[in-house]
Write an enzyme that holds these catalytic residues in place. Sequence first.
Site, PDB file in Angstrom:
ATOM      1  CB  SER A 153      42.389  48.744  39.181  1.00  0.00           C
ATOM      2  OG  SER A 153      41.683  49.006  37.982  1.00  0.00           O
TER       3      SER A 153
ATOM      4  CB  SER B 241      43.141  46.151  29.978  1.00  0.00           C
ATOM      5  OG  SER B 241      42.731  45.010  29.300  1.00  0.00           O
TER       6      SER B 241
ATOM      7  CD  GLU C  21      48.849  41.285  31.734  1.00  0.00           C
ATOM      8  OE1 GLU C  21      47.867  41.918  32.194  1.00  0.00           O
ATOM      9  OE2 GLU C  21      48.819  40.062  31.509  1.00  0.00           O
TER      10      GLU C  21
ATOM     11  CB  CYS D 195      49.291  40.263  39.336  1.00  0.00           C
ATOM     12  SG  CYS D 195      48.162  38.927  39.769  1.00  0.00           S
TER      13      CYS D 195
HETATM   14  O1  0CJ Z   1      47.454  43.792  34.549  1.00  0.00           O
HETATM   15  C1  0CJ Z   1      47.033  43.398  35.603  1.00  0.00           C
HETATM   16  C2  0CJ Z   1      47.837  42.497  36.343  1.00  0.00           C
HETATM   17  C3  0CJ Z   1      45.719  43.865  36.178  1.00  0.00           C
HETATM   18  C4  0CJ Z   1      45.881  44.858  37.261  1.00  0.00           C
HETATM   19  C5  0CJ Z   1      44.587  45.390  37.794  1.00  0.00           C
HETATM   20  O2  0CJ Z   1      43.831  46.119  36.930  1.00  0.00           O
HETATM   21  P1  0CJ Z   1      44.262  47.457  36.210  1.00  0.00           P
HETATM   22  O3  0CJ Z   1      43.037  48.180  35.860  1.00  0.00           O
HETATM   23  O4  0CJ Z   1      45.265  48.172  37.010  1.00  0.00           O
HETATM   24  O5  0CJ Z   1      45.013  46.924  34.936  1.00  0.00           O
HETATM   25  P2  0CJ Z   1      44.554  46.454  33.505  1.00  0.00           P
HETATM   26  O6  0CJ Z   1      44.657  47.651  32.601  1.00  0.00           O
HETATM   27  O7  0CJ Z   1      45.580  45.434  33.105  1.00  0.00           O
HETATM   28  O8  0CJ Z   1      43.204  45.878  33.563  1.00  0.00           O
HETATM   29 FE1  F3S Z   2      46.205  39.692  38.797  1.00  0.00          FE
HETATM   30 FE2  F3S Z   2      44.047  39.318  37.403  1.00  0.00          FE
HETATM   31 FE3  F3S Z   2      44.079  41.076  39.261  1.00  0.00          FE
HETATM   32  S1  F3S Z   2      46.135  39.183  36.706  1.00  0.00           S
HETATM   33  S2  F3S Z   2      46.120  41.849  39.308  1.00  0.00           S
HETATM   34  S3  F3S Z   2      44.317  38.894  39.572  1.00  0.00           S
HETATM   35  S4  F3S Z   2      43.070  41.326  37.336  1.00  0.00           S
END
Ligand code: 0CJ
Ligand code: F3S
Length: 318
Positions: free
Chosen positions: A275, A231, A133, A103
């Site tokens: 996500s 997360s 991340e 991202c």
């Molecule tokens: O780390 C990120 C750039 C967020 C990506 C979208 O969410 P997800 O659930 O894949 O990842 P997180 O575990 O970081 O929330």
């Molecule tokens: Fe980026 Fe935030 Fe989504 S860092 S992937 S806009 S949750």
Amino acid sequence: MEQKKPPLTLYLAAPRGFCAGVDRAIKIVELALQKWGAPVYVRHEIVHNKYVVDSLREQGAVFVEELDECPDDRPVIFSAHGVPKSVPATAKQREMVFVDATCPLVSKVHMEAARHHAEGLQLVMIGHAGHPEVLGTMGQLPEGEVILVETVEDVACLTPRDPERLAFITQTTLSVDDTAQIVTALQARFPGIIGPAREDICYATTNRQAAVKAIAPKIDALLVIGAQNSSNSKRLVEVGRASGCAYSQLVLRADQIDWRAIDGVRNVGVTAGASAPEVLIDEVIDAFRARYDVTVEIVETAQENIEFKVPRVLRETA
Ligand code: 0CJ
Ligand code: F3S
């Protein structure tokens, strides 16, 4: 005669679900499949959602955890969460075709880290140990240059090289409120510490947490659609609980709803992590409609119109 269904109001948080970074990451895999055909390898789940991963797998994506599981002669995509510097470096060495779906808001943190390091500062990263991340961001700098803190208590135990030469960065998907407390503790212990204006938590994380806070007073139960390894989704569950919602539960999809736990509840909040695709929210609403006489109310606390371009190599395919 069919029994009358009990009434129930569903409060849908807005914004919820896909953010611009997730949208772009999924598009990158789809476009790569179009451009190069299957199989296209993806290092780590492109985003943390089984439904998304399964549907891309059906289209020919192969998900692996490490680059050494990929052949040299097939394209590989790096997930939205970001990768340590060593990963693209190895891919280059192996002359692989790779596309980075990190991202742009995570890449921004990577650049911040590099800038502080170039100025001779040691970094403190606020984040969760082991999360991809965090591994990716810490992996932007040589070992020892980024110290991880997860809690306010961790701040008291920090032993930086030079307490006067410090900067901090954060994971993008943290709890806004918990992070503010950690930042306050850091600034109290290291008054000269340099940091972003507030933190590096992204707009999507911030907006989804604010929307949960807005619906919390109206509801007796909150369902967060998202995955256990997501997360930002898990933070939404915590925000729900901290905002007074005794029953705040993460569900991957409708079949995980514990109907007995919400028996008798008449006001239910629904949101989704960044996500989680909207079809899973529709599925949850339909599951409620099968059991209740449902009224849907949308509680909108912000509008989002951010869009991120896909990398140049895939633009023509797009
Ligand atoms: O780390 C990120 C750039 C967020 C990506 C979208 O969410 P997800 O659930 O894949 O990842 P997180 O575990 O970081 O929330
Ligand atoms: Fe980026 Fe935030 Fe989504 S860092 S992937 S806009 S949750």
